[in-house]
Design an enzyme around this catalytic site. Structure first.
Site, mmCIF file in Angstrom:
data_model
loop_
_atom_site.group_PDB
_atom_site.id
_atom_site.type_symbol
_atom_site.label_atom_id
_atom_site.label_comp_id
_atom_site.label_asym_id
_atom_site.label_seq_id
_atom_site.Cartn_x
_atom_site.Cartn_y
_atom_site.Cartn_z
ATOM 1 N N LEU A 152 -32.765 -64.836 -48.045
ATOM 2 C CA LEU A 152 -32.187 -65.210 -46.753
ATOM 3 C C LEU A 152 -33.130 -64.869 -45.596
ATOM 4 C CD1 LEU A 152 -31.196 -62.422 -45.183
ATOM 5 C CD2 LEU A 152 -29.302 -62.594 -46.757
ATOM 6 N N GLY A 252 -48.800 -68.763 -33.497
ATOM 7 C CA GLY A 252 -48.147 -67.861 -32.552
ATOM 8 C C GLY A 252 -48.853 -66.525 -32.513
ATOM 9 N N GLY A 256 -43.764 -60.898 -38.037
ATOM 10 C CA GLY A 256 -43.261 -59.528 -38.074
ATOM 11 C C GLY A 256 -42.034 -59.488 -38.952
ATOM 12 N N CYS A 259 -39.649 -57.976 -43.648
ATOM 13 C CA CYS A 259 -40.025 -58.452 -44.981
ATOM 14 C C CYS A 259 -41.494 -58.829 -45.132
ATOM 15 C CB CYS A 259 -39.164 -59.650 -45.353
ATOM 16 S SG CYS A 259 -37.457 -59.180 -45.619
HETATM 17 N N1 NAD Z 1 -33.705 -58.330 -43.996
HETATM 18 C C1 NAD Z 1 -34.058 -59.444 -44.615
HETATM 19 O O1 NAD Z 1 -34.217 -60.501 -44.008
HETATM 20 C C2 NAD Z 1 -34.298 -59.439 -46.111
HETATM 21 C C3 NAD Z 1 -34.398 -60.669 -46.794
HETATM 22 C C4 NAD Z 1 -34.595 -60.659 -48.167
HETATM 23 C C5 NAD Z 1 -34.722 -59.434 -48.848
HETATM 24 N N2 NAD Z 1 -34.659 -58.264 -48.145
HETATM 25 C C6 NAD Z 1 -34.753 -57.010 -48.892
HETATM 26 O O2 NAD Z 1 -33.439 -56.494 -49.071
HETATM 27 C C7 NAD Z 1 -33.442 -55.069 -49.005
HETATM 28 C C8 NAD Z 1 -32.509 -54.587 -47.914
HETATM 29 O O3 NAD Z 1 -33.013 -55.057 -46.676
HETATM 30 P P1 NAD Z 1 -32.156 -54.955 -45.349
HETATM 31 O O4 NAD Z 1 -32.928 -55.633 -44.296
HETATM 32 O O5 NAD Z 1 -30.770 -55.368 -45.621
HETATM 33 O O6 NAD Z 1 -32.203 -53.358 -45.136
HETATM 34 P P2 NAD Z 1 -31.350 -52.483 -44.111
HETATM 35 O O7 NAD Z 1 -32.190 -51.328 -43.770
HETATM 36 O O8 NAD Z 1 -30.804 -53.349 -43.028
HETATM 37 O O9 NAD Z 1 -30.094 -52.004 -44.985
HETATM 38 C C9 NAD Z 1 -30.173 -51.071 -46.013
HETATM 39 C C10 NAD Z 1 -28.853 -50.326 -46.069
HETATM 40 O O10 NAD Z 1 -28.826 -49.519 -47.235
HETATM 41 C C11 NAD Z 1 -28.174 -48.300 -46.912
HETATM 42 N N3 NAD Z 1 -28.529 -47.284 -47.907
HETATM 43 C C12 NAD Z 1 -29.693 -46.608 -48.061
HETATM 44 N N4 NAD Z 1 -29.629 -45.787 -49.120
HETATM 45 C C13 NAD Z 1 -28.402 -45.952 -49.668
HETATM 46 C C14 NAD Z 1 -27.729 -45.391 -50.797
HETATM 47 N N5 NAD Z 1 -28.328 -44.501 -51.586
HETATM 48 N N6 NAD Z 1 -26.467 -45.792 -51.070
HETATM 49 C C15 NAD Z 1 -25.846 -46.696 -50.275
HETATM 50 N N7 NAD Z 1 -26.443 -47.270 -49.197
HETATM 51 C C16 NAD Z 1 -27.687 -46.900 -48.905
HETATM 52 C C17 NAD Z 1 -28.657 -48.002 -45.507
HETATM 53 O O11 NAD Z 1 -27.816 -47.072 -44.854
HETATM 54 C C18 NAD Z 1 -28.609 -49.392 -44.889
HETATM 55 O O12 NAD Z 1 -27.346 -49.669 -44.311
HETATM 56 C C19 NAD Z 1 -34.895 -54.675 -48.806
HETATM 57 O O13 NAD Z 1 -35.477 -54.430 -50.048
HETATM 58 C C20 NAD Z 1 -35.517 -55.914 -48.179
HETATM 59 O O14 NAD Z 1 -36.887 -56.023 -48.442
HETATM 60 C C21 NAD Z 1 -34.427 -58.231 -46.810
#
Ligand code: NAD
Length: 461
Positions: A152, A252, A256, A259
């Protein structure tokens, strides 16, 4: 509310976890969400979305009866077989992914034959195999493991969840993979069912490829500035080639977000750890870092020393429609401006709260017009729609100087110039200035096609 759909657990309710939870609830599942951040869980229980993502609050509200939030794993363990893990995997100083949150979850999950850990977090290729070894060591070998990477994009995350280009499920062919496939089946997306390592690599390679496309077009833009070509025209001509495609081909001031920078670095590091030097990705990262700093050179070209010069930043988030400030180009830009002694004001429609935690030495304004008041130069950093629709005559009146740097090539240069401002984009050497004079960076006059007014930049995740 009971449902015939498989109930699921979601561990980690950040951008990915919360969207996944809301999405599965929308498809009819009861979802048991767990997060260690008690304040976040409290807000979620009160019906508040702790992050800005278009449509999320409404979706959470509509499915409130199916969504359960807790700081404890117990509810998820009691009600769900599939435990989706969406905790953060931020970069470490070495560039490797920090898997400590993933390991904390693995350690907390008890042994059970009918449970599976479904990895949504982006993890290095090989993590699934390592975690399965950890399960064995901890006497939890009966737990199943599935890799189900998430693709996403923040800003359109719900749409991306509900209408994915593909669903990737990596597993050993057992019940858990089948159950994950079943969960996603109503979306009708192409399915890539594969082994765990390949699923993990699909995610890393996809992000690395998209980042490479952005750094490539940014380098083309930099050459355009030297040669008088207009990168918007060049990208339009290139993008119509079906083999190339027009997406992620907008120049651009660099990519950033949470990801691309970390995933590119993690893949480069992963390759290095196994003895392979990933030359191309090393350059992709370097080009991106330099691209963020090129704005400083452009400001200096027009203003000389930046000491005591007033610079207004329009937008701070790493892209529009999100409040995510992780690795945003604005962080590097504001720090460099501060280091050069500039007086920086900024406005972002939603990211101010996040930005205040990460940025120091800048004044936050309540509106775009307030931010540009008295400015010697304005830099469009994030192409929020409201900036594209600004009345540039009012911007020109409010400013002390007249320089506008369009860091996202998102504005119509003619409209900006007609307001009496000096327009400089990225790689737009030949875009005509009023009276037929060439744009600041180039020599050839050309007409700006109206579609350029809508040019958008980085569509990073
Ligand atoms: N943000 C994006 O657009 C995106 C897209 C694809 C994949 N990802 C991947 O998905 C993963 C999550 O990304 P995100 O942006 O949602 O991160 P985020 O930092 O927004 O959310 C992570 C959440 O996990 C919680 N957390 C941490 N340790 C925990 C534990 N032990 N038990 C329960 N909760 C816990 C944190 O409090 C936080 O709310 C990452 O690996 C990221 O690379 C992110």
């Amino acid at each position: 509310m009971s449902t015939s759909r498989e109930p699921v657990g979601v561990i980690g309710t950040g951008y990915v976890g919360l969207v996944t939870a809301a999405g599965f609830a929308e498809l009819g599942s009861d979802v048991w969400c767990v997060d260690i951040d008690a304040a976040k869980v409290e807000r979620l229980r009160a019906g508040e979305a702790p992050i800005y993502e278009p449509g999320l609050e409404q979706l959470l509200e509509r499915n409130a009866g199916r969504l359960h939030f807790s700081t404890e794993l117990a509810g998820a363990l009691e009600h769900a077989r599939l435990l989706f893990v969406a905790v953060g995997t931020p970069p470490t100083h070495s560039g490797d992914a920090d898997l400590s949150a993933v390991h904390a979850v693995v350690d907390a999950i008890p042994a059970a034959e009918d449970r599976a850990l479904v990895m949504k977090s982006t993890v290095p290729c090989g993590t699934g195999a390592t975690l399965q070894r950890v399960f064995d060591e901890q006497g939890k070998g009966a737990l199943a493991y599935v890799s189900c990477p998430e693709f996403l994009k923040e800003g359109s995350a719900l749409e991306d969840f509900l209408e994915p280009d593909r669903v990737v499920v990596g597993d050993d062919g057992g019940w858990a993979g089948d159950a994950v496939v079943e969960l996603y089946a109503p979306l009708g997306a192409p399915l890539v069912r594969t082994d765990v390592a390949s699923a993990e690599m699909v995610k890393l390679a996809s992000n690395a490829f998209l980042a490479t496309k952005i750094s490539f077009i940014n380098e083309i833009a930099n050459v355009c500035e030297e040669t008088g070509a207009d990168v918007v025209e060049v990208a339009r001509g290139m993008g119509l080639d079906a083999r190339i495609g027009s997406k992620f081909l907008q120049a651009g001031i660099g990519f950033g977000g949470s990801c691309f920078p970390k995933d590119v670095d993690a893949l480069k590091q992963l390759a290095g750890n196994s003895g392979y030097h990933f030359q191309l990705l090393t350059s992709v990262i370097e080009v991106n870092e330099l691209q963020k700093r090129r704005v400083i050179g452009k400001l200096q070209k027009h203003l000389g020393s930046l000491a005591r010069k007033r610079v207004a930043l329009l937008g701070l988030a790493f892209k529009p429609e999100t409040d995510d400030m992780r690795e945003a180009s604005s962080l590097v830009l504001s720090a460099r401006l501060n280091a050069d002694g500039a007086i920086v004001s900024a406005y972002d429609p939603v990211a101010e709260e996040q930005a205040r935690r990460l940025v120091s030495g800048i004044t936050f304004a309540d509106s775009a017009l307030a931010a540009v008041e008295g400015a010697d130069a304005v830099v469009l950093v994030t192409e929020w729609k409201e900036f594209l629709e600004l009345d540039f005559s009012r911007v020109a009146e409010a400013m002390a100087g007249n320089l506008l740097i369009d860091g996202r090539n998102a504005l119509d240069p003619r409209r900006v110039r007609e307001a009496g401002l000096l327009y400089e984009g990225v790689g737009r050497g030949s875009v005509a200035a009023p009276g037929g004079a060439a744009g600041v960076a180039g020599a050839h006059a050309a007409t700006v096609a109206p579609e350029h007014a809508d040019a958008r930049t980085v569509e990073a995740t």
